[in-house]
Write a protein that holds these residues in place. Structure first.
Motif, PDB file in Angstrom:
ATOM      1  N   GLY A   1       1.267  -2.757   3.275  1.00 54.49           N
ATOM      2  CA  GLY A   1       0.523  -2.844   3.663  1.00 54.49           C
ATOM      3  C   GLY A   1      -1.163  -1.740   3.187  1.00 54.49           C
ATOM      4  O   GLY A   1      -1.983  -2.033   3.465  1.00 54.49           O
ATOM      5  N   TYR A   2      -0.664  -0.691   2.880  1.00 60.67           N
ATOM      6  CA  TYR A   2      -0.927   0.290   2.042  1.00 60.67           C
ATOM      7  C   TYR A   2      -1.907  -0.121   1.336  1.00 60.67           C
ATOM      8  O   TYR A   2      -2.934   0.401   0.738  1.00 60.67           O
ATOM      9  CB  TYR A   2      -0.231   0.939   1.628  1.00 60.67           C
ATOM     10  CG  TYR A   2      -0.575   2.816   1.243  1.00 60.67           C
ATOM     11  CD1 TYR A   2      -1.446   3.397   1.588  1.00 60.67           C
ATOM     12  CD2 TYR A   2      -0.828   2.531  -0.243  1.00 60.67           C
ATOM     13  CE1 TYR A   2      -2.392   4.577   1.280  1.00 60.67           C
ATOM     14  CE2 TYR A   2      -1.408   3.985  -1.456  1.00 60.67           C
ATOM     15  CZ  TYR A   2      -2.577   4.511  -0.303  1.00 60.67           C
ATOM     16  OH  TYR A   2      -2.629   5.790  -0.796  1.00 60.67           O
ATOM     17  N   PHE A   3      -1.433  -0.843   0.656  1.00 60.32           N
ATOM     18  CA  PHE A   3      -1.780  -2.077  -0.822  1.00 60.32           C
ATOM     19  C   PHE A   3      -2.439  -3.058  -0.886  1.00 60.32           C
ATOM     20  O   PHE A   3      -3.471  -3.221  -1.734  1.00 60.32           O
ATOM     21  CB  PHE A   3      -0.835  -2.158  -1.800  1.00 60.32           C
ATOM     22  CG  PHE A   3      -0.572  -0.541  -2.896  1.00 60.32           C
ATOM     23  CD1 PHE A   3      -1.488  -0.369  -3.255  1.00 60.32           C
ATOM     24  CD2 PHE A   3       1.064  -0.804  -2.233  1.00 60.32           C
ATOM     25  CE1 PHE A   3      -0.956   0.873  -4.541  1.00 60.32           C
ATOM     26  CE2 PHE A   3       1.575   0.475  -2.935  1.00 60.32           C
ATOM     27  CZ  PHE A   3       0.560   1.237  -4.477  1.00 60.32           C
ATOM     28  N   LEU A   4      -2.798  -3.733   0.334  1.00 57.95           N
ATOM     29  CA  LEU A   4      -3.110  -5.357   1.199  1.00 57.95           C
ATOM     30  C   LEU A   4      -3.708  -4.402   2.146  1.00 57.95           C
ATOM     31  O   LEU A   4      -5.593  -5.814   2.112  1.00 57.95           O
ATOM     32  CB  LEU A   4      -2.352  -5.562   1.085  1.00 57.95           C
ATOM     33  CG  LEU A   4      -1.300  -6.488   0.102  1.00 57.95           C
ATOM     34  CD1 LEU A   4      -0.109  -7.509   0.252  1.00 57.95           C
ATOM     35  CD2 LEU A   4      -1.638  -6.905  -1.259  1.00 57.95           C
ATOM     36  N   ILE A   5      -4.315  -3.836   2.388  1.00 59.04           N
ATOM     37  CA  ILE A   5      -4.882  -3.693   4.283  1.00 59.04           C
ATOM     38  C   ILE A   5      -5.547  -2.776   4.171  1.00 59.04           C
ATOM     39  O   ILE A   5      -4.940  -1.414   4.207  1.00 59.04           O
ATOM     40  CB  ILE A   5      -4.595  -4.496   5.024  1.00 59.04           C
ATOM     41  CG1 ILE A   5      -3.455  -4.835   5.645  1.00 59.04           C
ATOM     42  CG2 ILE A   5      -5.067  -4.153   6.585  1.00 59.04           C
ATOM     43  CD1 ILE A   5      -1.940  -5.682   6.102  1.00 59.04           C
ATOM     44  N   ASP A   6      -6.911  -2.385   4.053  1.00 62.41           N
ATOM     45  CA  ASP A   6      -7.980  -1.669   4.298  1.00 62.41           C
ATOM     46  C   ASP A   6      -7.671  -0.175   5.323  1.00 62.41           C
ATOM     47  O   ASP A   6      -6.962   0.649   4.774  1.00 62.41           O
ATOM     48  CB  ASP A   6      -9.105  -1.149   4.182  1.00 62.41           C
ATOM     49  CG  ASP A   6     -10.417  -2.265   4.997  1.00 62.41           C
ATOM     50  OD1 ASP A   6      -8.431  -3.064   5.793  1.00 62.41           O
ATOM     51  OD2 ASP A   6     -10.840  -2.709   5.298  1.00 62.41           O
ATOM     52  N   ILE A   7      -7.353  -1.145   6.078  1.00 63.57           N
ATOM     53  CA  ILE A   7      -7.191  -0.157   7.797  1.00 63.57           C
ATOM     54  C   ILE A   7      -6.311   0.461   7.269  1.00 63.57           C
ATOM     55  O   ILE A   7      -5.785   1.761   8.102  1.00 63.57           O
ATOM     56  CB  ILE A   7      -7.890  -1.241   8.734  1.00 63.57           C
ATOM     57  CG1 ILE A   7      -7.061   0.146  10.247  1.00 63.57           C
ATOM     58  CG2 ILE A   7      -6.352  -2.130   9.122  1.00 63.57           C
ATOM     59  CD1 ILE A   7      -8.601  -0.839  11.571  1.00 63.57           C
ATOM     60  N   ILE A   8      -4.808  -0.051   6.660  1.00 67.69           N
ATOM     61  CA  ILE A   8      -3.363   0.486   7.020  1.00 67.69           C
ATOM     62  C   ILE A   8      -3.968   1.496   5.580  1.00 67.69           C
ATOM     63  O   ILE A   8      -3.144   2.540   6.215  1.00 67.69           O
ATOM     64  CB  ILE A   8      -2.449   0.157   6.709  1.00 67.69           C
ATOM     65  CG1 ILE A   8      -2.441  -0.905   7.968  1.00 67.69           C
ATOM     66  CG2 ILE A   8      -1.315   0.395   6.380  1.00 67.69           C
ATOM     67  CD1 ILE A   8      -1.528  -2.216   7.581  1.00 67.69           C
ATOM     68  N   ARG A   9      -4.250   1.349   4.876  1.00 62.03           N
ATOM     69  CA  ARG A   9      -4.231   2.032   3.851  1.00 62.03           C
ATOM     70  C   ARG A   9      -5.143   3.293   4.604  1.00 62.03           C
ATOM     71  O   ARG A   9      -4.811   4.623   3.825  1.00 62.03           O
ATOM     72  CB  ARG A   9      -4.945   1.684   2.049  1.00 62.03           C
ATOM     73  CG  ARG A   9      -5.106   2.916   1.565  1.00 62.03           C
ATOM     74  CD  ARG A   9      -5.706   2.335   0.334  1.00 62.03           C
ATOM     75  NE  ARG A   9      -7.075   1.291   0.134  1.00 62.03           N
ATOM     76  CZ  ARG A   9      -7.116   0.064  -0.380  1.00 62.03           C
ATOM     77  NH1 ARG A   9      -5.722  -0.620   0.021  1.00 62.03           N
ATOM     78  NH2 ARG A   9      -7.763  -0.520   0.333  1.00 62.03           N
ATOM     79  N   ILE A  10      -6.712   3.584   4.972  1.00 58.57           N
ATOM     80  CA  ILE A  10      -6.897   4.005   5.761  1.00 58.57           C
ATOM     81  C   ILE A  10      -6.264   4.738   6.637  1.00 58.57           C
ATOM     82  O   ILE A  10      -5.962   6.778   6.762  1.00 58.57           O
ATOM     83  CB  ILE A  10      -8.178   3.970   6.245  1.00 58.57           C
ATOM     84  CG1 ILE A  10      -9.060   3.447   5.039  1.00 58.57           C
ATOM     85  CG2 ILE A  10      -9.123   4.846   7.409  1.00 58.57           C
ATOM     86  CD1 ILE A  10     -10.446   2.920   5.905  1.00 58.57           C
TER      87      ILE A  10
END
Length: 803
Positions: free
Chosen positions: A253-262
């Motif tokens: 999720g961190y590398f593929l999904i912006d909201i999870i990285r945020i």
């Protein structure tokens, strides 16, 4: 017995919520400290309906599940009522909607108790239920929407009614896994029967993660599955596998999904972006800090400053208004449900119902830990809801279905508990959930008590300014009690007014957006009434109003008559002036130009902060300028005709305080480069005027003072003690003799003017002071101009010293 216990607990819950409703009604009067207000009344309708619904449910339990656990329904009912009143306090529109969902949920709960005499149908049609849930969830990929109009499309909408399929899917997964594993008496860790649900759960989690960007639900799926497999097999290695799976999920999720990285970045380092992506978590922590131990009081805090406080951040909203005590009570009620659920699981008459009860406990416990932990930065934000409490029809309905399952499983009058070969997984589940809740309690206490005072002073915390609207802030007056900064009441709120605006760089401001500066910041504890008032009064106001008592007036040593003349003489020039009582260290004049008007800070704040002339800077105490030979009169008095060594000169300058910050209750700065070369040393005008004072008062370096007294309720004006002690830095005879050589044109004062430059900075210095035979108050003066203008410095000095 069960009936009486449940009835008594429901009465306690009703009394608690009745008191909450009364407090919420009176909160406008408490906040504005007047009875002439618009009272909150609509929530009473919600409370009365809640009472009626709970009574109906209570009777249904007595009739259709008389042997059911008597503790969990009162606990769940209390949580739902508490959440209802909290949501109503935050937004009446959403309060009405939540009341509708509470009504629907309790009616579904009652109907289920009446219709379903046992739970065998769940076991029989496990594939049907789970398939239906998956199909409905899959529809969100095509027809999904978001009630807010933006963000993940996790809902299905129909004429203003929204359903989030992933919520009931959690309980359907629990039912499926309970039935599937119960049908297999002995299951191996790497067997094909275990592979089917593994692929199913993993597929659902990844689908939600990658397509719907729902980290919270994906995490819950993985954790619920892990707990089931651990209970079924008793193999601890499955727990290690779960941790690895969650880590991989988070990594993907961190590398593929912006909201999870945020959210991950905001969890690890929220302070790096407090007004951007980390705004939610920062405001949540500030809300917890603002609640402290006892809370601000229902309806008196500012929980709406936290985005989505009715749902994702309802825990921090409750923490702000009920404090650590309220959150501990909330955690205790949640633990009561979970603990009774574990007991129900251990006493269940068959494997299916035992697994089902344990799964419901896991679902409720994990979701509670995720939201509470996310609110207090124990865990990353996941966007899940707090069962029974948060706004959300899907979540509330699912929670009451889970409650129905626990009630039905516990209603075993004639059935003996099934044989339990290995109780360790259940004990570990209970222990893990207990430790998680204890961690939430400890971290909440950390933010509320240990870090609370520091957090509340942050400039991005508007709660202090909001509180100032309802409590008069103390005035700042000059030595003759002439007003400088005052507070006025306008339209039932208090507003800070700045009377003598030329002193703005010194006295500063208090503002809801730009925080505090100057004396308004350094004297804030007195001006807000948190210091100087009796402890009993402070505690009483905190308990009753959730705010400090009225602030106390503070008197400065500034003489506005002399101050006004100095400001006129300095005009539009860049520079600073300080006129000091050389004996007492009291500052009679402190001018810093250019200045600004704090009354217009809302409109001009952004422009002022970017102004290259730095009007917000107090040049008198925070401006550092090359000193050149401005200290020559002091060097002459100290060493006479002897040429001082570099070490001797540095030691002398250290005794004058040029290498340390002056001890005074206002923002100051000093040259921290430890330059031993005089031509590179920088100092503030305050440091220089202290040295000049020694020449005007027998070689004694005074202790600087600007805030001289506070007007207390019990003792009247109480004098502030100086923060340092005077020091003899030059022999009195040498000092008095040396100044005579700096008298010019038969002036009644000594003076010395010089220039200094460093790194393209050119300044003009003038120091002056009264003579040894002066019969009045001994004075010392410093003037610094950020330009090459000796005549102007002498003109200003002569006008001020000739008075």
């Amino acid at each position: 017995m069960n009936r009486h216990t449940q009835s008594r607990l429901l009465q306690y819950a009703g009394i608690f919520l009745f008191m909450q409703a009364v407090i919420l009604t009176l909160s406008p009067a408490v906040r504005e400290r007047t009875w002439d207000v618009d009272y909150r009344l609509l929530h009473w309708g919600g409370f009365i309906i809640w009472v009626g619904l709970v009574m109906l449910a209570h009777r249904a339990i007595i009739k259709y599940a008389p042997e059911a656990d008597p503790y969990i329904f009162p606990a769940a009912a209390l949580l739902s009522g508490w959440g209802l009143l909290t949501i109503w306090r935050l937004d009446e529109t959403f309060g009405l909607r939540q009341l509708t969902w509470v009504s629907i949920s309790i009616f579904v709960f009652i109907i289920a108790l009446r219709i379903f005499t046992n739970l065998t149908f769940l076991r029989k049609y496990k594939y049907v239920f789970l398939s239906g849930g998956l199909i409905i969830t899959a529809l969100t990929l095509i027809f999904g929407t978001n009630p807010m109009g933006f963000g993940p499309r996790l809902w299905l909408g129909f004429y203003g009614v929204y359903l989030q399929p992933s919520e009931p899917l959690k309980i359907l997964l629990v039912i499926y896994l309970s039935a599937y594993l119960a049908d297999r008496a002995s299951i191996q860790l790497f067997s094909f029967p275990l592979l089917v649900p593994t692929l199913l759960v993993t597929g659902m989690a990844l689908l939600l993660l990658l397509v719907q960007r729902d980290l919270g639900t994906a995490s819950i799926f993985i954790l619920i599955f892990t707990i089931f497999i651990y209970i079924a097999t008793g193999k601890r290695r499955i727990l290690i596998g779960s941790i690895v799976s969650l880590a991989l999920t988070l990594l993907i999720g961190y590398f593929l999904i912006d909201i999870i990285r945020i959210r991950v970045i905001g969890w690890l380092d929220p302070w790096n972006d407090p007004t951007g992506d980390s705004y939610q978590i920062i405001q949540s922590l500030l809300a917890v800090a603002n609640g402290g131990t006892i809370g601000r009081g229902l309806g008196i805090g500012s929980p709406l400053l936290v985005p989505v406080s009715i749902s994702d951040f309802i825990y921090s909203a409750i923490a702000e208004e009920t404090g650590l005590i309220g959150t501990l009570g909330l955690i205790a009620i949640i633990w009561l449900i979970l603990a009774r659920g574990i007991i129900i699981a251990l006493r269940a008459p068959d494997r299916f119902r035992r697994y089902l009860a344990a799964g419901v406990v896991a679902y409720l416990g994990i979701q509670s830990l995720l939201i509470m932990g996310g609110n207090i930065r124990l865990l990353p934000l996941t966007g899940v809801t707090l069962p029974f409490v948060s706004y959300g029809g899907s979540s509330l309905l699912t929670s009451f279905i889970a409650l129905f399952l626990l009630m039905k499983i516990s209603n075993t009058e004639d059935e003996e508990p099934a044989v339990l070969e290995n109780p360790q997984p259940y004990n570990l589940l209970a222990g893990t959930l207990a430790l998680g809740l204890a961690a939430c309690a400890l971290v909440t206490a950390y933010w509320a008590i240990a870090r609370g005072p520091d957090l509340l002073t942050r400039t991005d915390n508007p709660r202090r300014a909001i509180a100032d609207r309802y409590v008069p802030r103390g005035e700042i007056v000059d030595k003759n009690n002439q007003p400088i900064n005052i507070t006025e009441r306008q339209a039932n709120i208090f507003v800070r007014k700045y009377i003598y605006t030329d002193l703005a760089p010194i006295t500063g401001y208090t503002h809801p957006v730009y925080g505090q500066a100057g004396l308004e910041a350094s004297l804030d504890e007195y001006l807000r009434g948190l210091q100087g008032n009796p402890s009993s009064l402070i505690l009483w106001d905190q308990l009753l109003y959730g705010t400090p008592p009225s602030g106390l007036d503070v008197r400065l040593s500034i003489d506005l008559t002399l101050q006004s003349k100095a400001d006129q003489l300095l005009g539009a020039r860049r520079g600073a002036i300080i006129l000091m009582n050389a004996e007492t260290g009291e500052i009679l004049v402190m001018a810093s130009h250019p200045t600004y008007n704090p009354n217009q800070l809302t409109e001009e704040g952004q422009t002022l902060s970017q102004n290259p002339n730095a009007p917000l800077l107090n040049r008198a105490t925070q401006g550092l300028y090359p000193i050149g030979n401005v200290m020559y009169p002091l060097v002459q008095a100290k060493f006479g005709e002897t040429q001082p060594t570099d070490v001797g000169l540095q030691t002398f300058f250290e005794s004058l305080g040029l290498y340390q910050a002056p001890q005074i209750n206002m923002p100051v700065t000093f040259d921290q480069t430890n330059n031993t070369q005089v031509e590179k040393l920088r100092a503030s005008p305050l440091q220089i005027v202290l040295g000049a004072s020694a020449l005007s008062h027998d070689g004694i370096l005074p202790a600087p003072r600007i805030a001289t007294a506070v007007n207390t309720l019990e003792q009247g004006w109480v004098v502030f003690p100086a923060l340092s002690q005077p020091a003899q830095v030059i022999q009195a005879e040498k000092s008095n003799e040396a100044v005579l050589s700096f008298v010019k044109n038969a002036n009644p004062y000594w003076s010395h003017v010089s220039q200094a430059s460093l790194d393209d900075t050119i300044v003009t210095w003038l120091i002056a002071g009264t003579l040894p035979d002066w019969q009045g108050v001994p004075l010392a003066l410093v003037i610094v101009l950020e330009e090459n203008n000796i005549p102007l410095a002498e003109f200003i000095g002569n006008n001020l010293m000739s008075q």
